[in-house]
Scaffold this active site. Structure first.
Site, PDB file in Angstrom:
ATOM      1  N   ARG A 206       0.838  -1.208   0.000  1.00  0.00           N
ATOM      2  CA  ARG A 206       0.000   0.000   0.000  1.00  0.00           C
ATOM      3  C   ARG A 206       0.868   1.251   0.000  1.00  0.00           C
ATOM      4  NH1 ARG A 206      -3.813  -3.270   3.550  1.00  0.00           N
ATOM      5  NH2 ARG A 206      -2.576  -2.686   5.359  1.00  0.00           N
ATOM      6  N   PHE A 221     -11.511  -3.766  -5.305  1.00  0.00           N
ATOM      7  CA  PHE A 221     -11.584  -4.644  -4.132  1.00  0.00           C
ATOM      8  C   PHE A 221     -10.993  -3.874  -2.937  1.00  0.00           C
ATOM      9  CE2 PHE A 221     -10.836  -7.237  -7.944  1.00  0.00           C
ATOM     10  CZ  PHE A 221     -11.953  -8.054  -7.957  1.00  0.00           C
ATOM     11  N   ASP A 242     -15.898  -1.657  -4.062  1.00  0.00           N
ATOM     12  CA  ASP A 242     -16.022  -2.932  -3.349  1.00  0.00           C
ATOM     13  C   ASP A 242     -17.489  -3.333  -3.390  1.00  0.00           C
ATOM     14  OD1 ASP A 242     -13.983  -4.432  -1.173  1.00  0.00           O
ATOM     15  OD2 ASP A 242     -16.103  -4.885  -0.866  1.00  0.00           O
ATOM     16  N   SER A 243     -17.757  -4.648  -3.223  1.00  0.00           N
ATOM     17  CA  SER A 243     -19.146  -5.108  -3.241  1.00  0.00           C
ATOM     18  C   SER A 243     -19.770  -5.063  -1.848  1.00  0.00           C
ATOM     19  CB  SER A 243     -19.211  -6.532  -3.798  1.00  0.00           C
ATOM     20  OG  SER A 243     -18.344  -7.370  -3.073  1.00  0.00           O
ATOM     21  N   ASN A 269     -19.814  -4.528  -8.291  1.00  0.00           N
ATOM     22  CA  ASN A 269     -19.001  -5.688  -8.636  1.00  0.00           C
ATOM     23  C   ASN A 269     -17.849  -5.171  -9.514  1.00  0.00           C
ATOM     24  OD1 ASN A 269     -17.941  -7.856 -10.180  1.00  0.00           O
ATOM     25  ND2 ASN A 269     -19.814  -9.025  -9.835  1.00  0.00           N
ATOM     26  N   ASP A 290      -6.744  -5.896  -5.962  1.00  0.00           N
ATOM     27  CA  ASP A 290      -6.407  -6.743  -4.805  1.00  0.00           C
ATOM     28  C   ASP A 290      -7.589  -7.641  -4.451  1.00  0.00           C
ATOM     29  OD1 ASP A 290      -5.113  -7.804  -2.594  1.00  0.00           O
ATOM     30  OD2 ASP A 290      -5.722  -6.177  -1.257  1.00  0.00           O
ATOM     31  N   CYS A 330      -3.824 -13.527  -3.601  1.00  0.00           N
ATOM     32  CA  CYS A 330      -3.493 -14.140  -2.307  1.00  0.00           C
ATOM     33  C   CYS A 330      -3.877 -15.616  -2.286  1.00  0.00           C
ATOM     34  CB  CYS A 330      -4.148 -13.378  -1.161  1.00  0.00           C
ATOM     35  SG  CYS A 330      -5.920 -13.252  -1.279  1.00  0.00           S
TER      36      CYS A 330
HETATM   37  N1  SAH Z   1      -7.328  -4.181  -0.597  1.00  0.00           N
HETATM   38  C1  SAH Z   1      -7.876  -4.458   0.704  1.00  0.00           C
HETATM   39  C2  SAH Z   1      -8.248  -5.912   0.909  1.00  0.00           C
HETATM   40  C3  SAH Z   1      -9.202  -6.467  -0.106  1.00  0.00           C
HETATM   41  S1  SAH Z   1     -10.013  -7.931   0.420  1.00  0.00           S
HETATM   42  C4  SAH Z   1      -6.866  -3.998   1.774  1.00  0.00           C
HETATM   43  O1  SAH Z   1      -5.681  -3.868   1.476  1.00  0.00           O
HETATM   44  O2  SAH Z   1      -7.286  -3.784   2.911  1.00  0.00           O
HETATM   45  C5  SAH Z   1     -11.064  -8.278  -0.884  1.00  0.00           C
HETATM   46  C6  SAH Z   1     -12.308  -7.394  -0.971  1.00  0.00           C
HETATM   47  O3  SAH Z   1     -12.939  -7.718  -2.195  1.00  0.00           O
HETATM   48  C7  SAH Z   1     -13.356  -7.583   0.112  1.00  0.00           C
HETATM   49  O4  SAH Z   1     -13.569  -6.351   0.754  1.00  0.00           O
HETATM   50  C8  SAH Z   1     -14.634  -8.029  -0.640  1.00  0.00           C
HETATM   51  O5  SAH Z   1     -15.807  -7.416  -0.139  1.00  0.00           O
HETATM   52  C9  SAH Z   1     -14.351  -7.559  -2.028  1.00  0.00           C
HETATM   53  N2  SAH Z   1     -14.966  -8.290  -3.153  1.00  0.00           N
HETATM   54  C10 SAH Z   1     -14.991  -9.621  -3.375  1.00  0.00           C
HETATM   55  N3  SAH Z   1     -15.511  -9.897  -4.582  1.00  0.00           N
HETATM   56  C11 SAH Z   1     -15.810  -8.702  -5.159  1.00  0.00           C
HETATM   57  C12 SAH Z   1     -16.350  -8.305  -6.423  1.00  0.00           C
HETATM   58  N4  SAH Z   1     -16.662  -9.219  -7.358  1.00  0.00           N
HETATM   59  N5  SAH Z   1     -16.510  -6.996  -6.662  1.00  0.00           N
HETATM   60  C13 SAH Z   1     -16.191  -6.070  -5.735  1.00  0.00           C
HETATM   61  N6  SAH Z   1     -15.644  -6.389  -4.550  1.00  0.00           N
HETATM   62  C14 SAH Z   1     -15.472  -7.684  -4.253  1.00  0.00           C
END
Ligand code: SAH
Length: 386
Positions: A206, A221, A242-243, A269, A290, A330
């Site tokens: 980050r 995400f 984010d979703s 999404n 991510d 991950c």
């Molecule tokens: N980048 C963040 C961690 C991301 S974790 C950090 O560094 O803190 C993954 C995230 O993806 C979660 O918050 C989950 O709600 C979201 N997510 C999962 N599938 C998704 C999709 N299809 N579209 C949008 N968000 C999604």
């Protein structure tokens, strides 16, 4: 005197190579003991080491030491002290980071994260659970925290025959803890947030993304906006997608905490959002991707790769010339080679030259064990689209 387990020649060989786990199929004679610490011998009766014993798990034994010794309070205090000394040398520029990362700290199945004055702990095996008291004592002695919380609401506890739940182990831990990470501050949620309250393994990535940020930035995400905050230190506009509505509410709170009015949280999404942005002709100077682990099991790798490829392909298409893509996986079933090949194929389909700027991995407070392939789960790359 501890009870004794006997292991097969194959199990002993694996151990000698530095992998600390012995599976049930390599235990030729289980110890008569309940879960806890046991002596381990080879089939021909030679002492191999001391290990944590989990009667219910498929991972039966986790190596603690090759020395024949009692596993007592002094043992746990010394290992926790060594883990703390490593973090002191790293000197993370943050008040939230991992203090103990399981096997890689010689503390198998133990996780300890620091959020300012509070600790969040996970005891993830039946053998380790027997030493809860000694471990809590050692943590209190070494770190003098204001509170310790157990985040035991995780599926791996089921495989160990251990109950799930979130419980205080010492003092009280607030619902939200404000922490600092480099130039930004954010609210971690130790009781209910993902993992132990935040994704600490991405901390250094980050900060790196923040250094490369400018102009228009996109965090895909985004969870509670932790990349978005770093992007906002240099960008004029940041979109955080984010979703999860509740995660985005915290993203908005985190933006406010830092006085970043330029962050816009969007509940969508990511796949659909990127498609719409491409169609609308929106372009970005930096995009972070991510996603959650698309491949939770080995047989899901092929479909996971298709998902990773699609999202990276679309992200590459909406980059301005010279724009950066900071991208991650991950899923430990997707290894470095597969990750790189997926990106090559996405770049090929995006139809533009793409530079590989640097490889990224999990933050240094989440060390990998070279002999334990599973421990290198987080892969990342910074690419530049020309
Ligand atoms: N980048 C963040 C961690 C991301 S974790 C950090 O560094 O803190 C993954 C995230 O993806 C979660 O918050 C989950 O709600 C979201 N997510 C999962 N599938 C998704 C999709 N299809 N579209 C949008 N968000 C999604």
């Amino acid at each position: 005197m501890a009870e004794t387990a006997r292991i097969s020649r194959r199990g002993a060989a694996r151990w000698m190579q530095g992998h600390p786990w012995i599976y049930r199929s390599d235990v030729v004679q289980p110890p008569p003991a309940v879960a806890g610490a046991v002596r381990v011998e080879s089939e021909d009766g030679r002492f191999q080491g001391m290990a944590l014993w989990s009667p219910r798990s498929t991972i039966s034994l986790r190596m603690l030491t090759r020395e024949e010794r009692s596993i007592d309070g002094a043992f746990w205090a010394a290992r926790i002290g060594a883990a703390a000394a490593y973090r002191e040398r790293l000197a993370p520029d943050a008040t939230a980071y991992r203090l103990v990362h399981g096997e890689a700290d010689g503390l198998p199945s133990l996780v300890v994260d620091r959020y300012d004055r509070y600790l969040v702990v996970q005891l993830l095996s039946a053998g380790l659970e027997r030493f809860r008291g000694e471990i809590v004592d050692a943590l209190r002695e070494r770190f003098e925290p204001a509170g310790i919380l157990a985040r035991h609401d995780v599926a791996v506890r089921d495989f160990e025959g251990l109950p799930r739940g979130v419980e205080p182990l010492y003092g009280t831990v607030p619902e939200q803890v404000a922490v600092r990470e480099g130039a930004v501050r954010y609210l971690a949620a130790p009781h209910h947030g993902q993992k132990t309250g935040a994704f600490l393994d991405q901390r250094e990535n980050r900060v790196r993304a923040g250094e490369l940020s400018r102009g228009r930035a996109l965090d895909c995400f985004a969870y509670h906006g932790s990349f978005a905050l770093h992007l906002a230190t240099r960008a004029e506009r940041v979109v955080a997608v984010d979703s999860s509505g509740p995660a985005l509410e915290r993203a908005a709170a985190n933006a406010a905490l830092n006085g970043f009015a330029q962050i816009t949280p969007i509940e969508a999404n990511v796949f659909e959002f990127l498609r719409a942005e491409e169609a609308a002709g929106s372009r970005y100077d930096i995009v972070v991707v991510d996603p959650p682990a698309f491949a939770k099991r080995r047989d899901a790798v092929a479909s996971a790769i298709r998902g990773y490829k699609e999202v990276n392909l679309r992200a590459l298409r909406i980059l301005e010339p010279g724009g950066y893509l900071c991208t991650f996986s991950c899923s430990y079933h997707v290894d470095h080679a597969a990750f790189r090949e997926m990106l090559r194929s996405a770049a090929a389909d995006a139809g533009r030259p793409v530079r590989w700027i640097e490889a990224r991995g999990q933050a240094l407070d989440h060390p990998e064990l070279l002999q334990v392939a599973e421990s290198a789960y987080l892969k990342g790359a910074i690419l530049q689209a020309l």
